[in-house]
Design a protein around this motif. Structure first.
Motif, short mmCIF file in Angstrom:
data_model
loop_
_atom_site.label_atom_id
_atom_site.label_comp_id
_atom_site.label_asym_id
_atom_site.label_seq_id
_atom_site.Cartn_x
_atom_site.Cartn_y
_atom_site.Cartn_z
N UNK A 150 -10.28 10.40 5.15
CA UNK A 150 -9.01 9.69 5.26
C UNK A 150 -9.19 8.21 5.02
N UNK A 151 -10.35 7.66 5.44
CA UNK A 151 -10.61 6.24 5.21
C UNK A 151 -10.73 5.96 3.72
N UNK A 152 -11.34 6.88 2.97
CA UNK A 152 -11.40 6.74 1.51
C UNK A 152 -9.98 6.63 0.96
N UNK A 153 -9.10 7.52 1.42
CA UNK A 153 -7.71 7.51 0.96
C UNK A 153 -7.00 6.21 1.34
N UNK A 154 -7.22 5.77 2.59
CA UNK A 154 -6.54 4.56 3.06
C UNK A 154 -7.01 3.32 2.29
N UNK A 155 -8.33 3.23 2.09
CA UNK A 155 -8.87 2.08 1.34
C UNK A 155 -8.32 2.09 -0.09
N UNK A 156 -8.23 3.28 -0.65
CA UNK A 156 -7.69 3.43 -2.01
C UNK A 156 -6.25 2.92 -2.06
N UNK A 157 -5.44 3.31 -1.08
CA UNK A 157 -4.04 2.92 -1.07
C UNK A 157 -3.90 1.41 -0.83
N UNK A 158 -4.70 0.86 0.09
CA UNK A 158 -4.62 -0.58 0.37
C UNK A 158 -4.95 -1.37 -0.91
N UNK A 159 -6.02 -0.97 -1.59
CA UNK A 159 -6.36 -1.62 -2.85
C UNK A 159 -5.20 -1.55 -3.83
N UNK A 160 -4.63 -0.35 -3.94
CA UNK A 160 -3.54 -0.13 -4.89
C UNK A 160 -2.32 -0.96 -4.57
N UNK A 161 -1.88 -0.91 -3.31
CA UNK A 161 -0.64 -1.59 -2.92
C UNK A 161 -0.78 -3.10 -3.13
N UNK A 162 -1.93 -3.67 -2.73
CA UNK A 162 -2.12 -5.11 -2.87
C UNK A 162 -2.20 -5.53 -4.33
N UNK A 163 -2.91 -4.73 -5.14
CA UNK A 163 -3.00 -5.05 -6.57
C UNK A 163 -1.62 -5.00 -7.20
N UNK A 164 -0.84 -4.01 -6.80
CA UNK A 164 0.49 -3.84 -7.36
C UNK A 164 1.38 -5.03 -7.00
N UNK A 165 1.20 -5.54 -5.76
CA UNK A 165 2.07 -6.63 -5.33
C UNK A 165 1.57 -7.98 -5.85
N UNK A 166 0.61 -7.97 -6.75
CA UNK A 166 0.27 -9.20 -7.44
C UNK A 166 -1.02 -9.87 -7.01
N UNK A 167 -1.67 -9.35 -5.96
CA UNK A 167 -2.93 -9.96 -5.54
C UNK A 167 -4.00 -9.64 -6.58
N UNK A 168 -4.94 -10.58 -6.78
CA UNK A 168 -6.05 -10.26 -7.68
C UNK A 168 -6.82 -9.06 -7.14
N UNK A 169 -7.43 -8.29 -8.04
CA UNK A 169 -8.10 -7.07 -7.59
C UNK A 169 -9.19 -7.36 -6.57
#
Lengths: 350, 342
Positions: A88-107
C-alpha cells in the motif's frame, strides 16, 4: 513455538561445531543460491529466448520493487516483526508523486515528498508497534488498508501519466553497453548499506538479538524500541522509493498500483531463509530467493506456462522450503533416538 | 477463562475481565448501530427499502462465516491467510457442479463445497500442526497454490447466473419473515460456534492453546489435533461462504474471493480477537464483519466518496486494536492494585 526456538538455537550451536566448508555449503541460503543457479542454467539451455540479454533487462525491472522492499523487510522480520503495509505504501508514494507532479510541482520535489510520506508512514507503524506496544501483524493490516485507502481516495480511479520524459526514460534505461537497467545501481548501494548495517554493526547484532529474545536483548543493552522504530521507518522509506520507481517504469500513478505486493515480498523473504519467529536470516539468501522467483516466473512465462501455474509453483516452493527443514529435523531426531548421540550432545558433554 | 478458574472468594478478579470483554463487543455493536442510524437518517432507503434491508443483512453474512473460522484459528494463536482462495475454489466448484450435473440436489452441492473447504483446511492444518511451521508461512503458500489451482481449473471461464438453477439463486434473495435465508443460516452457524467455544471442553481448549501453547502441551491437551481441527473448521466455513458467494452474486470468475483473507483477519481484529491468541469471541468477529461490510455501503450515502472506504476501514482496525491495548493496560493496573490491597 517454544520447541521451534529451541531447535533453532541448538542448530546454531551445532553449526559452529562443524567444519567451515560444511557451514558454508550445507545451509539454507546456499541451497537457495544453488537452486537459483540450477534453474537459470536449465532455463538458459532449454528455453528459447531466455538466454537473450533483453530477458535479464525485463526480469530485473520486474523484480526491482520486490528486491528493494525485501531488504528492510528482512531486517524487520529478523526482529520477529512484520510489515504488511509495504504494498500500500508503494501505491501511496506513487499517487503522491503523481498528484504533486500534476499540480505543477517539479518531479524532483514530488518524489522527495513521496519519500517523506514513506518516512511518516513508517514512523506511524513504528510508533504503534513500539510506543503503544501493539502486535505489528495487526497494526500493519490496519495501515495496509489505511495507506491504500489514502492512495485510492486521493486519485480515485483516474491515473496521472504526464511525467517528465527524462525520468520515465531513466527508469527503463540500460547502463551503457549492457542490458542491465539503472535501477540496479541504487539497489546495489542499498544492498551494501543493509549488509553492513545487519552483519557488521552493533545495530545489526541488536536486530538478531531482539529476534532471538527481546528480554535478553534489552538486558544486554539493546534499545529494542528504537531499533524496531528505525526499521519500520526504513521499511516505509524504501517502499516509497520503490513506489516512485514503479510509477516511472509504467509512466502511470494509480491508486491500485502494486496491490498485493506485500505478500510477494514476504513470500520471498521467508523462502530466503528468514524465520517468521525472528532471530535468523541473511540478506544474500533473500536476494537469491527474490531472483529465484523472478527467474522461475519469467522462464516459465517464456515457455508458455500461464501465470496461475507460476502461482502454484511459488506457493509450493514456499511450503516445500519450510516443510523440508522440519522433515530434516524430524529425521535427525529419529536418528538421534536410534543411532549414536547427536553432535550437540557430544560437544556439550565436557 | 477467569470465569471458570477464579476462586470464589475473589469476585473482583472474576468479574472484571468478563466486563471488559462485554464492553468490547458492545462498543463495536454501538458503532455499527450508529453507522446504520446515520445512513438511514440521510437516506431512509438504506434501511427501509426491501433492497436496502436485504443488503444490510445479506452482504455481511458471507464475510461473517469466513470471520468466524478465522477467529477460531486466531484464538489458537495461528492465522489462516488462505481463506480467500479456499472460498474462490468452493464457489467455482458450486457453479461447476450445477453446470456439469443438471438436476443435482442443492444439498449435495452444499455438502460437496463444505467438504472441499474442509479438505483444503485439513491440508493447511496438517502442514502447520505436524511440520511445526508457522501458520502464516504455510497459509501464505497455500494462498498462492489454491488460487493457482483455481485459475488453472477455471481459466477464462466464468459461471453466470443463467448457468445455475433458479432455486439455488433463490436462496440468495429469499426471505423468511423479512430475514434473508442466508443470514439465518449464518446466524445459526455463529450461535453454534459461540456456544461450542464458550461452553464445551473442546472450545475452552482452543483458548488454552492460544493463551500458552507450551503450557497446554504440558497440561496434556492434544494441541496438534486441536490446531488441526481449527484449520478444518476455518476451511469448511470458507467453503460454506463460497456457496453463499455463488448464490448471492450468481457470477463466479477465477478471482472470486481474492483479497478476502485480509478482510477476514481485519474483521476478527476489529471484533476484539487478539492476534496473539487466546482472547476474543466469535460474536465480536461477526459484528466486526458486519461493521466492515456496512461501512462500505454507508460511506457513499454519508457523502464520503467510496474511494475513501479502505482508509476508514484502516482507521477502524487501528482504532480497535489501540482501544484493546488501552483496556488491557488498564485492566492489568487494576489487577495489580487489587493484589497490592489484599
Amino acid at each position: 513455538m517454544t520447541t521451534t526456538t529451541t531447535t533453532a538455537s541448538t542448530r546454531a550451536i551445532r553449526d559452529y561445531d562443524r567444519p567451515l566448508w560444511r557451514r558454508i555449503f550445507i545451509n539454507r541460503e546456499f541451497a537457495i543460491i544453488a537452486l537459483l543457479v540450477l534453474v537459470t542454467i536449465v532455463a538458459a539451455v532449454s528455453i528459447r529466448g531466455f538466454a537473450q540479454p533483453i530477458t535479464a533487462n525485463y526480469l530485473l525491472l520486474d523484480v526491482a520493487p520486490i528486491l528493494l522492499i525485501a531488504l528492510p523487510m528482512t531486517l524487520v522480520m529478523i526482529t520477529g516483526e512484520i510489515d504488511l503495509s509495504v504494498g500500500s505504501m508503494v501505491g501511496l508514494a506513487s499517487v503522491v508523486t503523481g498528484v504533486l507532479t500534476q499540480s505543477g510541482a517539479p518531479f524532483e520535489v514530488a518524489a522527495l515528498a513521496a519519500l517523506l510520506v514513506g518516512v511518516v508512514g513508517g514512523a506511524f507503524n513504528g510508533f504503534l508497534v513500539t510506543v503503544v506496544g501493539l502486535p505489528s501483524l495487526a497494526v500493519t493490516i490496519g495501515t495496509l488498508a489505511l495507506f491504500r485507502g489514502l492512495a485510492v481516495g486521493l486519485l480515485g480511479t483516474t491515473a496521472v501519466t504526464d511525467f517528465p520524459e527524462a525520468w520515465t526514460a531513466l527508469a527503463k534505461a540500460k547502463i551503457a553497453g549492457t542490458t542491465i537497467p539503472y535501477i540496479v545501481i541504487p539497489f546495489l548501494i542499498l544492498l551494501a548499506l543493509f549488509i553492513v548495517l545487519l552483519h557488521f554493526t552493533p545495530f545489526g547484532r541488536g536486530v538478531f538479538a531482539i529476534g532471538l529474545s527481546k528480554d535478553a536483548a534489552r538486558f544486554s543493552g539493546v534499545n529494542v524500541e528504537r531499533t524496531k522504530f528505525i526499521l519500520f521507518v526504513l521499511s516505509g522509506v524504501v517502499a516509497a522509493f520503490a513506489g516512485i520507481f514503479y510509477t516511472l517504469r509504467f509512466g502511470s500513478a494509480r491508486g491500485d498500483n502494486a496491490t498485493g505486493l506485500e505478500l510477494q515480498v514476504i513470500a520471498a523473504v521467508v523462502l530466503g531463509g528468514v524465520s517468521v519467529f525472528g532471530g535468523r536470516g541473511h540478506l544474500h539468501g533473500v536476494v537469491a530467493a527474490v531472483l529465484l522467483i523472478g527467474v522461475l516466473g519469467s522462464s516459465l512465462r517464456l515457455a508458455g506456462v500461464t501465470s496461475d501455474v507460476i502461482n502454484i509453483i511459488t506457493g509450493g516452493l514456499l511450503i516445500f522450503s519450510v516443510v523440508a527443514a522440519s522433515v530434516l529435523a524430524w529425521v535427525q531426531r529419529i536418528r538421534a533416538k536410534a543411532g549414536p548421540p547427536l553432535r550437540v550432545a557430544a560437544s556439550s558433554a565436557p | 477463562m477467569s470465569l471458570i478458574t477464579a476462586p470464589p472468594d475473589a469476585p473482583a478478579f472474576a468479574k472484571k475481565p468478563a466486563g471488559v470483554g462485554r464492553a468490547r463487543e458492545f462498543g463495536i455493536l454501538a458503532a455499527l448501530v450508529l453507522v446504520v442510524i446515520a445512513a438511514t437518517v440521510k437516506n431512509p432507503n438504506f434501511l427501509f427499502s426491501a433492497d436496502g434491508w436485504r443488503d444490510l443483512l445479506l452482504t455481511p453474512s458471507i464475510l461473517m462465516l469466513v470471520a468466524i473460522g478465522q477467529a477460531i484459528v486466531i484464538i489458537t494463536r495461528n492465522v489462516d491467510l488462505s481463506v480467500g482462495s479456499v472460498m474462490g475454489l468452493t464457489a467455482y466448484l458450486t457453479g461447476r457442479l450445477f453446470v456439469d450435473i443438471p438436476g443435482i440436489p442443492i444439498v449435495v452441492v452444499v455438502i460437496a463445497a463444505v467438504l472441499l473447504g474442509a479438505l483444503l483446511g485439513l491440508v493447511n492444518g496438517a502442514l502447520v500442526a505436524f511440520a511445526k511451521v508457522p501458520a502464516m508461512v504455510i497459509t501464505l503458500g497455500t494462498l498462492y497454490a489454491y488460487r493457482g489451482i483455481n485459475v488453472l481449473w477455471t481459466g477464462s471461464d466464468r459461471i453466470n447466473a443463467s448457468d445455475m438453477p433458479k432455486d439455488f439463486l433463490g436462496l440468495g434473495t429469499q426471505q423468511i419473515l423479512f430475514i434473508p435465508v442466508l443470514s439465518i443460516i449464518a446466524v445459526i452457524v455463529l450461535a453454534v460456534a459461540a456456544w461450542y467455544l464458550r461452553n464445551t471442553r473442546g472450545g475452552r481448549e482452543y483458548y488454552a492453546i492460544g493463551s500458552d501453547p507450551a503450557a497446554a502441551e504440558l497440561y496434556g491437551l492434544k494441541v496438534t489435533r486441536r490446531v488441526l481441527s481449527a484449520f478444518v473448521l476455518s476451511g469448511a466455513l470458507a467453503g460454506l461462504a463460497g456457496v453463499f458467494y455463488a448464490a448471492r452474486y450468481g457470477s463466479i470468475s477465477s478471482q472470486a474471493g481474492s483479497g478476502w483473507e485480509l478482510d477476514a483477519v481485519g474483521a476478527a481484529v476489529i471484533g476484539g480477537i487478539a492476534i496473539t491468541g487466546g482472547v476474543g469471541t466469535v460474536w465480536g468477529a461477526a459484528i466486526g464483519a458486519m461493521l466492515l461490510m456496512t461501512i462500505n455501503r454507508a460511506l457513499p450515502i454519508l457523502g464520503i466518496p467510496d474511494f475513501w472506504q479502505r482508509a476508514v476501514v484502516g482507521v477502524l482496525i487501528i482504532g480497535a486494536i489501540v482501544l484493546d491495548r488501552v483496556l488491557a493496560v488498564r485492566q492489568r493496573r487494576q489487577l495489580i492494585e487489587a493484589r497490592d490491597e489484599s
